[in-house]
Design an enzyme around this catalytic site. Structure first.
Site, PDB file in Angstrom:
ATOM      1  N   SER A 129      54.022  45.008  33.195  1.00 14.75           N
ATOM      2  CA  SER A 129      53.801  43.966  34.197  1.00 14.75           C
ATOM      3  C   SER A 129      55.105  43.328  34.630  1.00 14.75           C
ATOM      4  O   SER A 129      56.066  43.275  33.861  1.00 14.75           O
ATOM      5  CB  SER A 129      52.866  42.888  33.667  1.00 14.75           C
ATOM      6  OG  SER A 129      52.728  41.885  34.655  1.00 14.75           O
ATOM      7  N   GLY A 131      55.937  43.686  38.213  1.00 15.22           N
ATOM      8  CA  GLY A 131      56.287  44.294  39.493  1.00 15.22           C
ATOM      9  C   GLY A 131      57.624  45.014  39.397  1.00 15.22           C
ATOM     10  O   GLY A 131      58.133  45.294  38.303  1.00 15.22           O
ATOM     11  N   LYS A 183      46.480  45.353  29.788  1.00 15.00           N
ATOM     12  CA  LYS A 183      47.057  45.207  31.136  1.00 15.00           C
ATOM     13  C   LYS A 183      45.955  44.953  32.168  1.00 15.00           C
ATOM     14  O   LYS A 183      46.138  44.158  33.096  1.00 15.00           O
ATOM     15  CB  LYS A 183      47.868  46.459  31.511  1.00 15.00           C
ATOM     16  CG  LYS A 183      48.452  46.406  32.922  1.00 15.00           C
ATOM     17  CD  LYS A 183      49.482  45.301  33.071  1.00 15.00           C
ATOM     18  CE  LYS A 183      49.805  44.784  34.444  1.00 15.00           C
ATOM     19  NZ  LYS A 183      49.804  45.557  35.615  1.00 15.00           N
ATOM     20  N   HIS A 186      45.039  41.424  31.826  1.00 14.35           N
ATOM     21  CA  HIS A 186      46.151  40.663  32.418  1.00 14.35           C
ATOM     22  C   HIS A 186      45.914  40.542  33.928  1.00 14.35           C
ATOM     23  O   HIS A 186      46.021  39.468  34.514  1.00 14.35           O
ATOM     24  CB  HIS A 186      47.486  41.362  32.135  1.00 14.35           C
ATOM     25  CG  HIS A 186      48.625  40.883  32.976  1.00 14.35           C
ATOM     26  ND1 HIS A 186      48.781  41.247  34.304  1.00 14.35           N
ATOM     27  CD2 HIS A 186      49.654  40.035  32.706  1.00 14.35           C
ATOM     28  CE1 HIS A 186      49.843  40.645  34.811  1.00 14.35           C
ATOM     29  NE2 HIS A 186      50.399  39.915  33.856  1.00 14.35           N
ATOM     30  N   ASN A 187      45.591  41.658  34.558  1.00  9.46           N
ATOM     31  CA  ASN A 187      45.387  41.642  36.005  1.00  9.46           C
ATOM     32  C   ASN A 187      44.155  40.839  36.393  1.00  9.46           C
ATOM     33  O   ASN A 187      44.146  40.181  37.435  1.00  9.46           O
ATOM     34  CB  ASN A 187      45.297  43.069  36.542  1.00  9.46           C
ATOM     35  CG  ASN A 187      46.668  43.718  36.641  1.00  9.46           C
ATOM     36  OD1 ASN A 187      47.581  43.349  35.920  1.00  9.46           O
ATOM     37  ND2 ASN A 187      46.821  44.678  37.519  1.00  9.46           N
ATOM     38  N   GLU A 190      45.231  37.443  36.345  1.00 10.27           N
ATOM     39  CA  GLU A 190      46.099  37.300  37.537  1.00 10.27           C
ATOM     40  C   GLU A 190      45.237  37.042  38.786  1.00 10.27           C
ATOM     41  O   GLU A 190      45.528  36.146  39.579  1.00 10.27           O
ATOM     42  CB  GLU A 190      46.908  38.600  37.682  1.00 10.27           C
ATOM     43  CG  GLU A 190      47.737  38.742  38.945  1.00 10.27           C
ATOM     44  CD  GLU A 190      48.406  40.136  39.028  1.00 10.27           C
ATOM     45  OE1 GLU A 190      49.052  40.559  38.055  1.00 10.27           O
ATOM     46  OE2 GLU A 190      48.255  40.807  40.075  1.00 10.27           O
ATOM     47  N   TYR A 191      44.162  37.802  38.936  1.00  9.75           N
ATOM     48  CA  TYR A 191      43.267  37.612  40.083  1.00  9.75           C
ATOM     49  C   TYR A 191      42.661  36.200  40.053  1.00  9.75           C
ATOM     50  O   TYR A 191      42.584  35.529  41.076  1.00  9.75           O
ATOM     51  CB  TYR A 191      42.127  38.635  40.048  1.00  9.75           C
ATOM     52  CG  TYR A 191      42.390  39.965  40.720  1.00  9.75           C
ATOM     53  CD1 TYR A 191      43.492  40.731  40.405  1.00  9.75           C
ATOM     54  CD2 TYR A 191      41.504  40.474  41.663  1.00  9.75           C
ATOM     55  CE1 TYR A 191      43.712  41.960  41.011  1.00  9.75           C
ATOM     56  CE2 TYR A 191      41.714  41.703  42.270  1.00  9.75           C
ATOM     57  CZ  TYR A 191      42.806  42.445  41.939  1.00  9.75           C
ATOM     58  OH  TYR A 191      43.018  43.665  42.536  1.00  9.75           O
ATOM     59  N   ARG A 287      37.986  38.246  47.105  1.00 10.82           N
ATOM     60  CA  ARG A 287      38.839  39.214  47.830  1.00 10.82           C
ATOM     61  C   ARG A 287      37.956  40.132  48.675  1.00 10.82           C
ATOM     62  O   ARG A 287      38.307  40.473  49.808  1.00 10.82           O
ATOM     63  CB  ARG A 287      39.678  40.053  46.855  1.00 10.82           C
ATOM     64  CG  ARG A 287      40.828  39.277  46.270  1.00 10.82           C
ATOM     65  CD  ARG A 287      41.933  40.219  45.794  1.00 10.82           C
ATOM     66  NE  ARG A 287      42.854  39.512  44.912  1.00 10.82           N
ATOM     67  CZ  ARG A 287      43.967  40.035  44.426  1.00 10.82           C
ATOM     68  NH1 ARG A 287      44.306  41.289  44.718  1.00 10.82           N
ATOM     69  NH2 ARG A 287      44.744  39.340  43.632  1.00 10.82           N
ATOM     70  N   ARG A 447       9.922  36.749  30.585  1.00  8.98           N
ATOM     71  CA  ARG A 447      10.015  38.149  30.131  1.00  8.98           C
ATOM     72  C   ARG A 447       8.779  38.540  29.330  1.00  8.98           C
ATOM     73  O   ARG A 447       8.271  39.658  29.423  1.00  8.98           O
ATOM     74  CB  ARG A 447      11.267  38.342  29.261  1.00  8.98           C
ATOM     75  CG  ARG A 447      12.580  38.235  30.033  1.00  8.98           C
ATOM     76  CD  ARG A 447      13.778  38.313  29.098  1.00  8.98           C
ATOM     77  NE  ARG A 447      13.962  39.642  28.543  1.00  8.98           N
ATOM     78  CZ  ARG A 447      13.928  39.934  27.259  1.00  8.98           C
ATOM     79  NH1 ARG A 447      13.756  38.973  26.369  1.00  8.98           N
ATOM     80  NH2 ARG A 447      14.094  41.164  26.848  1.00  8.98           N
TER      81      ARG A 447
HETATM   82  C1  6PG Z   1      51.843  43.319  37.494  1.00  5.67           C
HETATM   83  C2  6PG Z   1      50.792  43.397  38.585  1.00  5.67           C
HETATM   84  C3  6PG Z   1      50.750  44.736  39.225  1.00  5.67           C
HETATM   85  C4  6PG Z   1      49.630  44.889  40.236  1.00  5.67           C
HETATM   86  C5  6PG Z   1      49.794  44.045  41.420  1.00  5.67           C
HETATM   87  C6  6PG Z   1      48.877  44.401  42.588  1.00  5.67           C
HETATM   88  O1  6PG Z   1      51.443  42.950  36.403  1.00  5.67           O
HETATM   89  O2  6PG Z   1      52.995  43.611  37.746  1.00  5.67           O
HETATM   90  O3  6PG Z   1      49.542  43.139  38.019  1.00  5.67           O
HETATM   91  O4  6PG Z   1      50.583  45.669  38.210  1.00  5.67           O
HETATM   92  O5  6PG Z   1      49.626  46.199  40.643  1.00  5.67           O
HETATM   93  O6  6PG Z   1      49.642  42.720  41.096  1.00  5.67           O
HETATM   94  O7  6PG Z   1      47.551  44.337  42.255  1.00  5.67           O
HETATM   95  P1  6PG Z   1      46.467  44.271  43.422  1.00  5.67           P
HETATM   96  O8  6PG Z   1      46.943  45.168  44.519  1.00  5.67           O
HETATM   97  O9  6PG Z   1      45.175  44.768  42.834  1.00  5.67           O
HETATM   98  O10 6PG Z   1      46.423  42.853  43.848  1.00  5.67           O
END
Ligand code: 6PG
Length: 470
Positions: A129, A131, A183, A186-187, A190-191, A287, A447
């Site tokens: 992670s 980028g 990971k 993690h994402n 992140e979302y 999204r 139920r």
């Molecule tokens: C990271 C990010 C990365 C991810 C982008 C785009 O940890 O560096 O999570 O791996 O690919 O954030 O994710 P989306 O295109 O799904 O928003």
């Protein structure tokens, strides 16, 4: 060249990782099936005085690396990884190691680990992670695979990883897909974080009629306190960006968010594991709805625009911002807590015996969700690995203090038609968890009525009891 490591795929991430490794003294050989990317890699390699060898074919790459050979795969996740494995496997010898460092689905990683184990080739799944910037100067690294393989690569990976107070943000979390699972979650977090910050932005823009520069100032002020995080910081930064005309760029960008899938996987795994993560679900849903621009415009015309100014609903602007900051703090704790619940459930389900505190430590630097709260989270998870995060100090105190503001923000947002599904997901998740007597007794009777599914009673022992219906 007797390279220490080979890199398969020199797109943005692969090239950045190659440069990072070379800078730390490792000899790197690279190859990519794409001509333009190879050219770019050659150009980048020039700056590093022969530390990176750009090879012409998969066979040449394999030839260039010293045995037993480690290769990092950095192609887009999905079928491309399978193609790379199929193309390289015949060229490799027993003991050679393939490391998939893309955003792979952990189910794929489990499948690939099992298949490669039979061939004598070794395989590790690595979550990276941060980028391109992270890959270049220090990513956060989440590994999964056999412990022996991890020992082989721990030193070089630790050398290139981000550091938090000198400690590398790089760890192994369990066999097969464990690293990619961490990971993925993690994402998911992140979302959730990004959605929550976007909700705060909309509340300030539409509810409080604040200009982008004023909103940026609010985020920058929050970033100087307990809400400090990479995402809070970059939110302030991007809000100040200007277009060529000098107009705020934010006002010119389409409100349609892209996604590559990891957020959705996160939500799906949460549901599969019965570890609800409503903030992640809300973020993925938001999204998806954001992408339906034409429909949103149509329905806005049909029903009339929803967002209405908050007026004095939250007091003065200062009071409103103070409540919003507290609500974001509660939301951040809830988002991470939901992510850790999913991780804990997966660890039990797959027998990974994951160290949740170590996950929090690895997330403290390099990654997208790094934030000031991760240090205390690591301490809390270390002290009570099986306890709910919000039950541990200091998060119990944060939830107590921020619950009121979160409730006020979500109520005001609902009353004024300002969508805040992630913040609402934080609040209703918290409310459900702290409700000793819920409403599932009614679901049990429903139920039983239509399907004789049976229920338990509070006044007697036994399961599979039934109601007085035929
Ligand atoms: C990271 C990010 C990365 C991810 C982008 C785009 O940890 O560096 O999570 O791996 O690919 O954030 O994710 P989306 O295109 O799904 O928003």
């Amino acid at each position: 060249m007797d390279a220490d490591i080979g890199i398969i795929g020199v797109g943005v991430m692969g090239a950045a990782l190659a440069l990072n490794l070379a800078e730390k003294g490792f000899r790197v050989a690279v190859h990519d099936s794409d001509f333009d990317r190879m050219l770019a890699a050659r150009h980048a390699a020039k700056d590093l005085k022969g530390e990176i060898e750009v090879t012409e074919s998969p066979a040449a790459l394999v030839e260039a690396v010293r045995k037993p050979r480690p290769f990092v795969i950095l192609t887009p996740a999905g079928p491309a990884v399978d193609s790379v494995i199929a193309a390289y496997s015949p060229l490799l010898a027993e003991g050679d190691l393939l490391i998939d460092a893309g955003n792979s689905d952990f189910h794929d990683t489990r499948r690939r680990s099992a298949a490669l184990e039979k061939t004598g080739l070794a395989f590790l799944g690595l979550g990276l992670s941060g980028g391109a910037e992270g890959a270049r100067h220090g990513p956060s690294i989440m590994a999964g695979g056999s412990p022996a393989l991890w020992k082989r690569v721990e030193a070089p990976l630790s050398a290139i990883a981000a550091r938090h107070e000198g400690e590398p943000c790089c760890a192994w979390f369990g066999p097969d897909g464990a690293g990619h699972f961490v990971k993925t979650i993690h994402n998911g977090v992140e979302y959730a974080e990004m959605q929550m910050l976007a909700e705060a932005y909309a509340l300030m823009r539409d509810g409080l009629a604040m200009a982008p520069s004023e909103i940026a100032a609010a985020f920058a002020a929050w970033n100087a306190g307990p809400l400090a995080s990479y995402l809070t910081e970059i939110t302030a930064t991007v809000l100040l960006a200007e277009a060529e005309t000098g107009a705020p760029l934010i006002d010119l960008v389409q409100d349609r968010a892209g996604q590559k899938g990891t957020g959705g996987w996160s939500a799906l795994e949460a549901l599969r594991l019965a570890a609800p993560a409503p903030m992640i679900e809300a973020a993925v849903g938001a999204r998806n709805l954001s992408a339906r621009k034409a429909e949103r415009l149509r329905l806005e015309r049909q029903f009339g625009p929803a967002p209405r100014p908050l007026g004095e609903a939250l007091g003065s602007r200062e009071e409103a911002l103070s409540a919003l900051g507290a609500a974001l703090l509660a939301g951040r704790v809830a988002g991470f807590a939901q992510g850790f619940e999913v991780l804990r459930a997966a660890s039990h389900q797959y027998g990974w015996a994951m160290d949740l505190a170590a996950i929090a430590r690895v997330w403290r630097a390099g990654c997208i969700i790094r934030c000031a709260l991760l240090d205390p989270m690591a301490a809390a998870l270390e002290a009570a690995p099986e306890a709910a995060l919000i039950a541990s100090a200091p998060f119990d105190a944060i939830m107590r203090e921020s619950e009121g503001p979160l409730r006020r923000i979500v109520s005001a947002a609902a009353a004024h038609g300002l969508p805040a599904p992630a913040l609402a997901g934080a609040l209703f998740w918290f409310d459900q968890l702290r409700t000793g007597r819920g409403a599932a007794n009614l679901i049990q009777l429903q139920r039983d009525y239509f399907g004789r599914h049976g229920f338990e009673r509070v006044d007697r022992e036994g399961t599979g009891l039934h109601g007085p219906w035929a």
